[in-house]
Each structure stands twice: as C-alpha cells, then as structure tokens.
Design a protein around this motif. Sequence first.
Motif, mmCIF file in Angstrom:
data_model
loop_
_atom_site.group_PDB
_atom_site.id
_atom_site.type_symbol
_atom_site.label_atom_id
_atom_site.label_comp_id
_atom_site.label_asym_id
_atom_site.label_seq_id
_atom_site.Cartn_x
_atom_site.Cartn_y
_atom_site.Cartn_z
ATOM 1 N N TRP A 189 -13.914 10.885 -11.071
ATOM 2 C CA TRP A 189 -15.155 10.438 -10.444
ATOM 3 C C TRP A 189 -15.366 8.942 -10.561
ATOM 4 N N ARG A 241 -14.094 22.083 -3.323
ATOM 5 C CA ARG A 241 -15.461 21.765 -2.902
ATOM 6 C C ARG A 241 -16.091 20.773 -3.881
ATOM 7 N N TYR A 242 -15.899 21.031 -5.164
ATOM 8 C CA TYR A 242 -16.488 20.160 -6.174
ATOM 9 C C TYR A 242 -15.879 18.759 -6.138
ATOM 10 N N ALA A 243 -14.667 18.629 -5.578
ATOM 11 C CA ALA A 243 -14.038 17.309 -5.497
ATOM 12 C C ALA A 243 -14.441 16.592 -4.209
ATOM 13 N N GLY A 244 -15.311 17.220 -3.425
ATOM 14 C CA GLY A 244 -15.774 16.575 -2.204
ATOM 15 C C GLY A 244 -14.782 16.625 -1.062
ATOM 16 N N LEU A 245 -13.805 17.519 -1.131
ATOM 17 C CA LEU A 245 -12.854 17.638 -0.032
ATOM 18 C C LEU A 245 -13.525 18.338 1.156
ATOM 19 N N ARG A 283 -12.572 25.421 -13.933
ATOM 20 C CA ARG A 283 -12.683 25.955 -12.571
ATOM 21 C C ARG A 283 -13.081 24.896 -11.561
ATOM 22 N N ALA A 285 -7.382 26.038 -6.135
ATOM 23 C CA ALA A 285 -8.761 26.109 -6.642
ATOM 24 C C ALA A 285 -9.748 25.858 -5.509
ATOM 25 N N ARG A 328 -19.481 16.483 -0.146
ATOM 26 C CA ARG A 328 -18.854 15.394 0.603
ATOM 27 C C ARG A 328 -19.844 14.278 0.914
ATOM 28 N N GLU A 333 -12.867 26.545 -5.195
ATOM 29 C CA GLU A 333 -14.137 25.979 -5.673
ATOM 30 C C GLU A 333 -13.933 24.540 -6.129
ATOM 31 N N GLY A 334 -12.807 24.309 -6.794
ATOM 32 C CA GLY A 334 -12.487 22.966 -7.259
ATOM 33 C C GLY A 334 -12.398 21.978 -6.103
#
Lengths: 337, 502
Positions: free
Chosen positions: B412, A214-218, B342, A209, B326, A211-212
Amino acid sequence: MRRAGEFLRGALRRHEVLLLLVLVVEWGLFYHYGTTVNRRGVVVGFGTLDRQFDVLRHSCEIGLLALALTPVILTAGIDLSVGSLLGLCAVVFGQLWHDAGLPVGAAAGLTLVAGALGGAVNAGLVAGLRLPPLIVTLGTYSLFRGLAEALTRGAVTYTDFPAGFLFLGQERWLGLPTQAWVFLVAAAAIGVLVHRTVTGRAFRVLGFAPEGARYAGLAVGRTLAIAYVLAGTVAAAAALIYTARIGQAKADAGTGYELYAITAVVLGGTSIFGGRGSVPGTLLGVAAIAVLKNGLATIPAVIRLNAAEEMAGLLTGALLLLALALGALGQAGKVEG
Amino acid sequence: MSSVPLLAFEAIEKSFGAVRALRGVSFELRAGEVHALLGENGAGKSTLIKVATGAHAPDAGHLVIGGRRLARLDPASARVHGIACIYQQPALFPDLTVAENLALRLEPPQLARRVDRAGRRRRAAELLQRIGAALPPEAEVRNLSMPEQQLVEIASALGAGARIVIMDEPTASLTQREQVRLFQTVRTLREAGAGIIYISHRLDEIFELADRVTILRDGASVGTRVAGELSEAELIRLMVGREMNSLFPPPLGPVGDTVLELRAVGCRAAGVRDVSLTVRAGEVLGLAGLVGAGRTELAGVLFGLTPADAGEILLGGRSVTIDSPRTALAHGLAYVPEDRRRHGVVLELPVAQNITLAAHRTLFPGGWLRSGVERKLAGEFIARFAIRTAGPGAPVASLSGGNQQKVALARWLATAPRVLILDEPTQGVDVGAKGEIHRLIRELAARGLAVLLISSDLPEILGMSDRIGVMRGGTIADVLPGTAAAPEVMAAALGTAGKGAA
C-alpha cells in the motif's frame, strides 16, 4: 556434478520440462513404429513431412480453443461453451456469406464479432452477475449449439466456399499449413497477454485469491470479462479455420471440442483451481494430444484393428490422469523438502 | 449451598504456538450461583470456556467437577458430567420440531425403535415448562426467533441433566423484552441448583444477574469478587488495569491539515451509522472498540468494499464518492486489512509481485509488466522494512506472519497514499516485528500520512494514537485525546460513561 544434479531435479519439477520429455518419447515411439515403407519403396506413415503437417493442421482448432481457455482457467473459471460457440460461428459465417451475400472477408470479420458477443454473454453473467462459470457456460453450451441448430433447422450445410477462403484451411503458406500461422500468432499474442501484461497478472491473482484481488484494488469484473470475451473471439477464429479445413459449415461443427481443449490445458500444467499455469504449457499439452491421436493412426497394428480413435481416447485419459498424479506428487514433495 | 464447588479450574495453562492464552487460571463455580466471566477481547474467556466444554485440552492444571479431579475431558464426557454450553447461535435442526430436536439430543441413539411421538411431546412440554418457556413442542424450529431457539437449547441442557450451564454472550442479539425473559430463565436455573457461567460485555447485565464475577486479563485471573460489592469503575479498572509502559515510539512530527473528513457517514449493509470524524495529515487516529463495534466495517465503507449509502466523505476538502476499492485506491486511500492471509497478501505470489500489486497503474504504464522496475521497488521495500525473505521471488507463504504483514504494508505504501487504514496490523505478529511495525507507523505519519489505526490491543491504541475514536454499535461513541487512560476508553467502548462530545 552435484550442482548439475540439482539443476536437473529442479528442471524436472517444472511441469513443462516433464511434458516436453513425454512429447519427445511419444514422437520417437511413433516415428519408430509408425513409419513404414510400402510395396513401391515409398516411405509412408508418421515419419513423413506430410503426416507431420497433418498433425499440425488437425491440432489448430482444438489448439486455439485451448489457448482461449488458458486465461479463463487461470482465473479459476471454466468455459464449456467454446465448442458450441465454434459451431454457432461456423453457421453464422455460412449464412453471412451464402445467404446474406457478403464478401468472404466481411463475413469472416463479422463472425469474429459474433464470437466476441457470445463471449460477452458469458462475461456478463460471470463477471457482472457473479454467477458460477461452470453453470453459466453449461447453459451457453446448450444455448449456442441450440441456436446453431435452429439457424440451420438442423439440416442446412454451407459449402462451395471460394478458393481464397479454403486456402486458410487446406493449403500451405511460407512452408507451413496456413492455419498454423494463425495459431502461432494467437499463441504469441495470448502468451504475451498472460505473461507480460498486468491483465495476465490479474488473471493469476483472481485464480489464487479472488477476495485478495478485490482488496488490492484490481479491476476484477473487467479482468474476468476480458478472459471470456477473448475466449469467444478465439472460438470464432477456430470456427473459420474449421470451416476452411473441411470446406463446409454446419451446426455440429466442433462438438465435444471443449473437452479436448480443457484436457490439453490441464495436461499443460494449468491448475483447474486457477492461478498456476502457462501458455507454453498449453501448447505442449495440445501437441502431446495431437501427436498421440495422429500417431496411433499410423501404427499398422492399430490400423488393422481399426481402433485408432478409441485408443487415442483411452491413452489421452491415461496421460491426463498420470500428469495430474505426478503434479500432485511433485507438490507433496515440495512441501516436505 | 453445598461447600463442594460444582466445577473448579486449578491453575489451567493453555498455549497456542507462542501465544500463552491461559497462564494458570483458577476459578470455581458453586451450585446455585450465576458467575460472570469478564475480560477484554483476547483476555482468555473463550479459551477457558473451550477447556470447560472439553474442546481444548489444557497444557497444565486440573479440572475438578463435583469434587472429582479429572484426568481429561472431551466434549462427550463433558456432557456426561453435566456441562452444557449455550452459544450465541443455537445449533438446532431448523426443519424439525422443538420436540424432535430435544429428542435427538436426549434420546439414546437406537436403530429400529418405534418413535414415541406422544412421549417426546410430553417430555418437551415438561422441560419447556420447567424453564418457564411458553413454546409449543410441535413448533418447527425454523419459525422460532433466535431467543426462542436459545430457550430450546437451555431446555435441552436441562433435559440432559446439566448442572453447569455456560452462556456465551447470550443477549448479543436479543431485544430488551427477550432479555428480560432470558434472565427469568437464568434465575429459574439458578434456583434449581445449577451453576451458570455467564459471559457478557454488558456491565449492566452483570450487575443485574451475577452473584460473583471473575475478571480475566492477559490470560490470567485478576480476582473473583462478589458482584454486589463492586462498582462499575472498579470493575473496569480490574479489566484494564495494566501499567502502561513506554514501549511505543513517540510521535516524530507535527500534525497538519485535515486530510479525511467523514460527515454522518453510514452504510446500512455494513451496520455503520452516522459516523463523523476527521483525520489530519501526520496524525494517528486510533479506533478502539469491542469486537463487533463496527471498526472493520467502517474501514470497509471507507475503502469502498461496502460503499456508504448515507453522509459525505471528504478527501482534502473535496467531496468524493468511493464505490469500490479501485476508486478508493485512485483517491489515495490505502487499507491493510485484518485478514492478512486472505485479503492482505496473495500467499502464492512472490514477494515482489505482492508489493507491486496495488500500484500497477503507476508502475506499469500501458499495462506492460516491467520486471526491472518491479525488482527494484521490491528490493527497496525489503531493505527499508527489513523484510526477512529468501528473496523478492520467494512466495509470500514462505514468510513469517510479521514479515507477511510488512509485505501487505509495502504494497500500500507503493501506491503513495494520503490516508492509510491499518486494521489490526500487529495481530498474530511476534514482538520484534510488532515494534518494527509501530516504528514504521510513526515514520509514515511523520511524512504526512493520515493514519487510521484499528486495534483491539488497548495498549497499542493508547501508545500509538494522537486521538482515539471509540466505536460502539456501529458508530463513533466518543473521541478521546491520545493521553486518555485505559479505563476511559474501556468505559466508552462498553457504554457505561455518559455520551462524550464527538
């Protein structure tokens, strides 16, 4: 009994276990049909230790490239340029040692740096500009090979390397071919990176994923860059081993190797769509191809036909397609069950 | 005006899984009227339209067209019955001319026939003239503006003999002048005896154009009124009008200091402009607004997905730059996104790996994975959030929507954030998990988190928020107290009330 049956079914679903079985069968067949006793009563062919070491020696370069490609493919990327980069690095090494007169050790060190820089070109375009890896590395595939040809004007071949360097490719150390140690160390290091570190986890997440991730802050860009720079560096190591094995460095070194390496990775169970896969799987994939290729050349009937290369190509293709089909069937079974 | 309606829905029902999108909607369209269809997000308008165009088959109920009851309707037969739908985004071939596009729609497909270019042009010109559109038939569609393309669509509907024209928010991307032209065309159609179903969120348009209005709420029709006999306030009350029940848990703790402050924050790329807002520790700030009002876009700006290019973001009184998720993470911001499958979770990864994904830096110092730490943390969240899973090693794809959402939330909270942005946290979640998520939100606020709650579910906004920020057109239109009533929020979202003090 039932639990044993379930365990067996579960194990068989694991791609690595299946591949290990294939490897054992392969090995057994070649041992049986490829080992003969010659007129003087000496055992020759597949069953000899020398032959086994030969298999190992021949699989190191493509094996290194397959290891280098595993993280890249886990991110759902691809690197078609590793074979060309191998050629370029071989030439660079030859020039540094022969033309620039550097000591062999320094030349080898700088060659690794050159490989890393080559990987960094891919990394910059893929991670920095977010261009599709297939197109980027198709470009560098031609670029690196072209550079190697240009540096040697397509004619120069570097030879007469010192014995200390050739030791790397032609001798044994602690009982094994020297390059096998390099290969094992690389396998362990990449195995640890992929399976035991957050970077390895990030490779997978990017594959599953993007996009996933990026959304997880990786750190998406950094993770991609690590994969491609590592691939370049390992390709340079493969170039050194290749040069040491055949004793010469020229621009066409490693031509077509990238396809063998990708085949090994995919045969090893790494999904070309990223996310799924393992380093042990890649090692088994490399072994399955190497045994097939070398084993065929020991069967008398094949030798008489003089068709070992062609048959190896044919069977490798068949094996890959079979593995993919089995994988797809296994997946379908999982969804139903 | 004939007494037989052009189109009538009789007690139409339609469910998607457990969601009852339409629960017995009846509706009729007469010849020569503009009939507006109104309702909140998710009231069932789009589903009803899709039933009318044959895209969805109703589970129960009947469609009656021109007095004839139909057993079934598919998109092709809908066209035969004279039903045409004009969407916001016209679906024309950009490289062909207006005349060619019309011909493609209207001429029966035939092999090996000579193309009658002159005839095509003549017919296109005639159709365009009938709807009062001053467009050259030989213009390439790619050179036309969006409203001009809409006119071509309308001409095509007319050419196909459409008597029932559905227009779904046709003015969403139009300027004032283009809108006036479109309205003229709609009136021309009406005079020609067509019936028009007109969907819009803009109440002023409804009053200007519509003869009658049908209001949908929670998948049911609340009633059909003559537009001229209705006031704006009444209309809003009909749209919202449900009784608020106290299903929502009460606040558990006091509200503390300001944690997050936005000063005139904007982002051109995201369409967010001039947002000023404060969120305090322990506070749940609801963000209400219509779809497209810029709420998710604002969350994207705060979380660094589309970094701000104007204004200032302060966290705990300090000005910060957030240029990527980030850095947002490093500043203690957490974002549970709207598109759970997604963006919110990685479906293929196990529950435990999903939960630790955003907290790698603190959980795994030096970058070494520690499976013991991972399992322990995952176990704690699974217990605390009552996540129903086969185990921490099960892939998230095997969980229900509500439990996936809890995993996204756990991910989170594992980062120990100061600000939590929740984007539609209960969308597609069953009632039980919804209540649990609401309880969790309260608990988190009580621990001092500043919570930004984006929701299109108005009762949720009203029930959960300490204050309500209402967004419209990419900015905060109004900030209302948590005790505000539904019509106030709706009025601010629709832009019918005067500008309130922010």
